[in-house]
Design an enzyme around this catalytic site. Sequence first.
Site, PDB file in Angstrom:
ATOM      1  N   GLU A  49       0.850  -1.194   0.000  1.00 32.76           N
ATOM      2  CA  GLU A  49       0.000   0.000   0.000  1.00 32.76           C
ATOM      3  C   GLU A  49       0.884   1.243   0.000  1.00 32.76           C
ATOM      4  O   GLU A  49       1.979   1.247   0.585  1.00 32.76           O
ATOM      5  CB  GLU A  49      -0.887   0.074   1.250  1.00 32.76           C
ATOM      6  N   THR A  50       0.380   2.295  -0.633  1.00 29.35           N
ATOM      7  CA  THR A  50       0.955   3.636  -0.493  1.00 29.35           C
ATOM      8  C   THR A  50      -0.152   4.561  -0.003  1.00 29.35           C
ATOM      9  O   THR A  50      -1.252   4.569  -0.562  1.00 29.35           O
ATOM     10  CB  THR A  50       1.542   4.142  -1.814  1.00 29.35           C
TER      11      THR A  50
END
Length: 276
Positions: A49-50
């Site tokens: 995830e970012t």
Amino acid sequence: MPVETTFAIVDAFTTEHPFSGNPAGVVVLDAYPDDVWMQGVANELHQAETAFLVPAQDPASFRLRWFTPVAEVALCGHATLASAHWLWESGTVPDGSTITFTTASGPLSAVRDGDQVVLDFPSVPAEPVPPSADLHADLRTALDGAVPVWTGITSNDDPGERNVLAVLETEAAVRGLAPDLQAVTRLPAGGLIVTAKTRTGGVVSRYFAPAYGIPEDPVTGSAHCTIGPYWQDQLGTTLLAEQASPRGGALRVDTGTAGRVHLSGTARTAVTGLIH
């Protein structure tokens, strides 16, 4: 879109070992650019995830969105913990301040408790799946023949935001599982949580979401919003949890507040840099 933007990669829900936990990209912006740019950055950083944050009116309040390498998701625990850690460490928010996040899953918050970051998240319990349900055939294939002692699925209007919860009989079965990831993608859900009790009184889990570009997630905070409510009647409202991925991760799960789950863990900044 921004011309030059700083970013950090933060390991969240770490153990005592270096490079443990789940790495997340963290990008703080003045305003949200178009989704194509954020999806491109998430793919470039190529973490599970970012997180993309934009300040809200309060100095310790932020809008927060999460992208995997291939899609936006509605809830992510480890990237939220990573975001809070970076906001404090970078001086963006005074150390010790409570941070609030406005997200697609409602308001979330983060506070410090010693070296721990404590997240306040929604409870996402799984409902039992009837024995006659069609998903059982694909689940048996996905679990490489392992037979769950209990199967549930979380409720969400978007099937991609659901998780299947498969409870196995032993922690050895969870640790040794070699899932069929193609079969996982055929489940009526975005991800598969596998869990069992440990011999020491805690819980162990693994999480697979190949449809989101995450064959196996190192540590999944949001999955414990489902794991905690399942185990609380058997093990109590406070659990010590291990995610038995190759990187490994640890967290404390507290379900003592109705409708909420408190997730606690540590974090370390691994990388900082510039997006050009």
